[in-house]
Design an enzyme around this catalytic site. Structure first.
Site, PDB file in Angstrom:
ATOM      1  CB  CYS A   1      -0.914  -0.006   1.215  1.00  0.00           C
ATOM      2  SG  CYS A   1      -2.064  -1.376   1.175  1.00  0.00           S
TER       3      CYS A   1
HETATM    4  N1  LIG Z   1      -2.694  -5.933   2.046  1.00  0.00           N
HETATM    5  C1  LIG Z   1      -3.171  -4.882   2.669  1.00  0.00           C
HETATM    6  O1  LIG Z   1      -2.868  -4.632   3.811  1.00  0.00           O
HETATM    7  C2  LIG Z   1      -4.154  -3.934   1.992  1.00  0.00           C
HETATM    8  C3  LIG Z   1      -4.822  -2.985   2.781  1.00  0.00           C
HETATM    9  C4  LIG Z   1      -5.713  -2.132   2.192  1.00  0.00           C
HETATM   10  C5  LIG Z   1      -5.926  -2.194   0.825  1.00  0.00           C
HETATM   11  N2  LIG Z   1      -5.259  -3.109   0.062  1.00  0.00           N
HETATM   12  C6  LIG Z   1      -5.552  -3.143  -1.359  1.00  0.00           C
HETATM   13  O2  LIG Z   1      -6.393  -4.267  -1.626  1.00  0.00           O
HETATM   14  C7  LIG Z   1      -6.094  -4.840  -2.889  1.00  0.00           C
HETATM   15  C8  LIG Z   1      -5.722  -6.306  -2.723  1.00  0.00           C
HETATM   16  O3  LIG Z   1      -4.549  -6.391  -1.953  1.00  0.00           O
HETATM   17  P1  LIG Z   1      -4.092  -7.717  -1.228  1.00  0.00           P
HETATM   18  O4  LIG Z   1      -3.009  -7.309  -0.282  1.00  0.00           O
HETATM   19  O5  LIG Z   1      -5.243  -8.472  -0.700  1.00  0.00           O
HETATM   20  O6  LIG Z   1      -3.468  -8.508  -2.454  1.00  0.00           O
HETATM   21  P2  LIG Z   1      -3.099 -10.073  -2.481  1.00  0.00           P
HETATM   22  O7  LIG Z   1      -2.041 -10.205  -3.521  1.00  0.00           O
HETATM   23  O8  LIG Z   1      -2.819 -10.562  -1.100  1.00  0.00           O
HETATM   24  O9  LIG Z   1      -4.425 -10.757  -2.961  1.00  0.00           O
HETATM   25  C9  LIG Z   1      -4.943 -10.593  -4.230  1.00  0.00           C
HETATM   26  C10 LIG Z   1      -5.548 -11.908  -4.673  1.00  0.00           C
HETATM   27  O10 LIG Z   1      -6.143 -11.689  -5.945  1.00  0.00           O
HETATM   28  C11 LIG Z   1      -5.903 -12.820  -6.759  1.00  0.00           C
HETATM   29  N3  LIG Z   1      -6.067 -12.419  -8.140  1.00  0.00           N
HETATM   30  C12 LIG Z   1      -5.203 -11.796  -8.957  1.00  0.00           C
HETATM   31  N4  LIG Z   1      -5.774 -11.570 -10.154  1.00  0.00           N
HETATM   32  C13 LIG Z   1      -7.022 -12.049 -10.081  1.00  0.00           C
HETATM   33  C14 LIG Z   1      -8.116 -12.102 -10.984  1.00  0.00           C
HETATM   34  N5  LIG Z   1      -8.018 -11.592 -12.211  1.00  0.00           N
HETATM   35  N6  LIG Z   1      -9.246 -12.674 -10.555  1.00  0.00           N
HETATM   36  C15 LIG Z   1      -9.341 -13.178  -9.315  1.00  0.00           C
HETATM   37  N7  LIG Z   1      -8.357 -13.164  -8.415  1.00  0.00           N
HETATM   38  C16 LIG Z   1      -7.221 -12.596  -8.796  1.00  0.00           C
HETATM   39  C17 LIG Z   1      -4.507 -13.256  -6.364  1.00  0.00           C
HETATM   40  O11 LIG Z   1      -4.270 -14.614  -6.702  1.00  0.00           O
HETATM   41  C18 LIG Z   1      -4.533 -13.022  -4.853  1.00  0.00           C
HETATM   42  O12 LIG Z   1      -4.964 -14.160  -4.149  1.00  0.00           O
HETATM   43  C19 LIG Z   1      -4.996  -3.956  -3.470  1.00  0.00           C
HETATM   44  O13 LIG Z   1      -5.559  -2.965  -4.249  1.00  0.00           O
HETATM   45  C20 LIG Z   1      -4.359  -3.346  -2.247  1.00  0.00           C
HETATM   46  O14 LIG Z   1      -3.722  -2.118  -2.548  1.00  0.00           O
HETATM   47  C21 LIG Z   1      -4.401  -3.991   0.624  1.00  0.00           C
END
Ligand SMILES: NC(=O)c1ccc[n+]([C@@H]2O[C@H](COP(=O)([O-])OP(=O)(O)OC[C@H]3O[C@@H](n4cnc5c(N)ncnc54)[C@H](O)[C@@H]3O)[C@@H](O)[C@H]2O)c1
Length: 445
Positions: free
Chosen positions: A279
Site C-alpha cells: 500500500c
Molecule cells: N494488504 C493490505 O494490507 C491492503 C490494505 C488495504 C488495501 N489493500 C488493497 O487491496 C487490494 C488487494 O490487496 P491484497 O493485499 O489483498 O493482495 P493479495 O495479492 O494478497 O491478494 C490478491 C488476490 O487476488 C488474486 N487475483 C489476482 N488476479 C485475479 C483475478 N483476475 N481474478 C481473481 N483473483 C485474482 C490473487 O491470486 C490473490 O490471491 C490492493 O488494491 C491493495 O492495494 C491492501
C-alpha cells in the site's frame, strides 16, 4: 414502467441483504479478500470466494493457511457448513448478488498504475452481469477509476447503473496483523455511482461494520489515497529527521516519544529502513499519475517517495561505516539480515526494504544470510531471486557474523540474546533500545 422496475430491483436486493439471503462473491482471496469473506460468513451470508490461483483454493479446502496471521478454523467451519465456497470457476459469478473486487493494484516498472487485474476481473463480471447485482471495487486506486474504467465495461450489455445493476467503491482499510482493528470494527467509507448504488452498498457494509457514506466514488477513492499518503509523508518526515539526528547526536526515537506526550495536534510515526507492503509505497503514486492529467505535480508525494526510497541506501552506508570502525570492509563480510517482512509479526514481504537491503549487500560483495520466523524461504518475485532459506538463530551463528542488520523488529526475537552474542549490530528499528550492553556494538541506522 422503468421506475417500477428500478424500485423492484433495488428493493429486492436491499431485502436480500438485510435478511442475509444475499450471496456475497469476493474476488481475490488475498490479505484483503480472505478476511472480508470470513467476516461476511460470520454475519450469516453465504460467501463464494473467487481466485485465479488454484493452489490457494486447494489449500483452503485442505484447511491450510497461506496467510499466517489468518486462522483457518473459521474458514474450515464455514466450508463444512456450506456457507463458504472457494473456486477458480468464474462462470459462477452470476450466483453472487454482491460482488466485491479485492485484486491487486500494483505499479508497472515505469511507476504507472497497473489496472490489468481490476480490468480482467471487471470483464469477467460483465460477461455474466445480471439485474439485481451490486459490484463494489475495494482495491486501492486513483480517483475516477470506478466511473471511468469499470462503469463503461459493465454497461456494455445494455443494463443501466442505479436501476438494473449497482456499482460502488469502498476502500479496504485492512491492517494485517493489527490485533485491535479488523473488518468488524474498521468503518467502511462508501461511494456510489448513483444514490441507489450508495444506499445498497452502505446497507451491505453496515452488516459487518459501520459504513461511512460519501457523495461519490471519486471521494471514496481519494479518501484511501489521502490516508496512505498521510502515512507516507509522515514516515518520510521522521526518516529525514532520523538521518539528521544521527549527524547531530540526537536520538530521534526519544524525540518522537517525547513529542507524543502532547495530548493534541501530534501523531507519532516512527522511522525505519524504508517503506514496504502493497500500500504505502504504491498507492500515492496512483494519485501522482492521475494528477498529471490536470497538469498538477503532487510534490509532497514525490518528496516523501524520494526520502523513503533512499532509506535502504542509508542503511547500507551505516553498515559500511560500522564495519569500518572494526577495520572491516563490507566486501567479504558475513552479514545476517534479521526480518524481511515489511513490518513486524506478519508474513508479507511485498516491496520490503529488506529485499533492497539484501540485494545491495550482495552487490557489494557481502556474504548474506537471513532469518525471518514468518518467512521460511524467499521465493522468486518480479524483481528478486535470492533462493535463500531462513537460518535458525543460534549463539554460534551470531558469533560467526561480522554484522547483524535488524530490518524488521519481530516480537519473536530475543534482542538481549542477539546483542549478547553478536559482534556488531545495525539496528534500523530501535529494537535494541532497552537492551543492556549495546555501547560500541549497536549502530542505529
Ligand atoms: N494488504 C493490505 O494490507 C491492503 C490494505 C488495504 C488495501 N489493500 C488493497 O487491496 C487490494 C488487494 O490487496 P491484497 O493485499 O489483498 O493482495 P493479495 O495479492 O494478497 O491478494 C490478491 C488476490 O487476488 C488474486 N487475483 C489476482 N488476479 C485475479 C483475478 N483476475 N481474478 C481473481 N483473483 C485474482 C490473487 O491470486 C490473490 O490471491 C490492493 O488494491 C491493495 O492495494 C491492501
Amino acid at each position: 414502467m422503468k421506475k417500477n422496475n428500478k424500485n423492484t430491483t433495488q428493493a429486492s436486493l436491499l431485502n436480500k441483504i438485510e435478511s442475509r439471503e444475499a450471496v456475497i462473491g469476493v474476488i481475490g482471496l488475498g490479505y484483503v479478500g480472505l478476511p472480508l469473506a470470513i467476516h461476511f460468513g460470520h454475519q450469516g451470508f453465504k460467501v463464494i470466494g473467487f481466485d485465479v490461483d488454484k493452489r490457494k483454493i486447494d489449500m483452503l479446502y485442505q484447511g491450510k493457511s497461506y496467510i499466517k496471521h489468518i486462522k483457518m478454523e473459521p474458514v474450515s467451519t464455514k466450508i463444512k457448513e456450506g456457507k463458504l465456497e472457494a473456486t477458480v470457476d468464474f462462470s459462477r459469478l452470476g450466483e453472487a448478488d454482491c460482488i466485491l473486487i479485492c485484486v491487486p493494484t500494483p505499479l508497472t516498472d515505469k511507476m504507472e498504475p497497473d489496472l490489468s487485474y481490476v480490468l480482467d476481473t471487471t470483464n469477467s463480471i460483465a460477461g455474466s452481469l445480471r439485474a439485481g447485482q451490486i459490484i463494489v471495487l475495494e482495491s486501492t486506486t486513483y480517483p475516477g477509476t470506478t466511473e471511468e474504467m469499470l462503469l463503461p465495461r459493465l454497461e456494455i450489455n445494455g443494463m443501466t447503473v442505479g436501476e438494473e445493476f449497482f456499482l460502488a467503491y469502498s476502500p479496504e482499510r485492512e491492517d494485517p496483523g493489527n490485533r485491535n482493528y479488523d473488518a468488524a470494527n474498521i468503518p467502511k467509507v462508501v461511494g456510489g455511482v448513483t444514490p441507489a448504488c450508495l444506499e445498497i452498498a452502505s446497507s451491505l457494509y453496515n452488516c459487518i461494520t459501520q459504513s461511512v457514506p460519501v457523495s461519490c466514488t471519486r471521494v471514496a477513492e481519494m479518501t484511501k489515497i489521502l490516508e496512505n499518503t498521510f502515512r507516507s509523508v509522515n514516515i518520510a518526515l521522521v526518516n529525514e529527521l532520523k538521518v539528521l539526528g544521527h549527524k547531530m547526536g540526537i536520538d530521534v526515537f526519544e524525540v518522537i516519544n517525547a513529542a507524543a506526550t502532547k495530548p493534541f495536534g501530534y501523531t507519532p510515526f516512527y522511522p525505519g529502513p524504508g517503506l514496504g507492503g502493497h500500500c504505502i509505497p504504491i498507492d500515492p503514486f496512483y494519485l501522482s499519475w492521475k494528477a498529471k492529467e490536470y497538469d498538477f505535480s503532487t510534490r509532497f508525494i514525490q518528496l516523501a517517495g524520494e526520502i523513503n526510497v533512499s532509506m535502504p541506501y542509508y542503511v547500507i552506508d551505516r553498515t559500511i561505516e560500522a564495519l569500518n570502525q572494526y577495520e572491516k570492509s563490507l566486501k567479504g563480510s558475513k552479514i545476517l539480515v534479521l526480518g524481511v517482512a515489511y513490518k513486524k509479526d506478519i508474513d508479507d514481504e511485498r516491496e520490503s526494504p529488506g529485499y533492497t537491503i539484501m540485494k545491495m549487500l550482495l552487490e557489494k560483495g557481502a556474504i548474506v544470510s537471513y532469518n525471518d520466523p514468518w518467512i521460511p524461504e524467499l521465493k522468486q518475485t518480479r524483481k528478486y531471486n535470492f533462493e535463500k532459506k531462513s537460518v535458525p538463530i543460534t549463539p554460534e551463528l551470531l558469533q560467526g557474523m561480522d554484522a547483524v542488520v535488524i530490518v524488521t523488529d519481530h516480537s519473536a526475537y530475543d534482542y538481549a540474546e542477539i546483542v549478547r552474542h553478536s559482534n556488531l549490530i545495525i539496528d534500523t528499528r530501535n529494537a535494541t533500545d532497552k537492551v543492556d550492553g549495546t555501547d560500541g556494538k549497536v549502530f542505529f541506522a
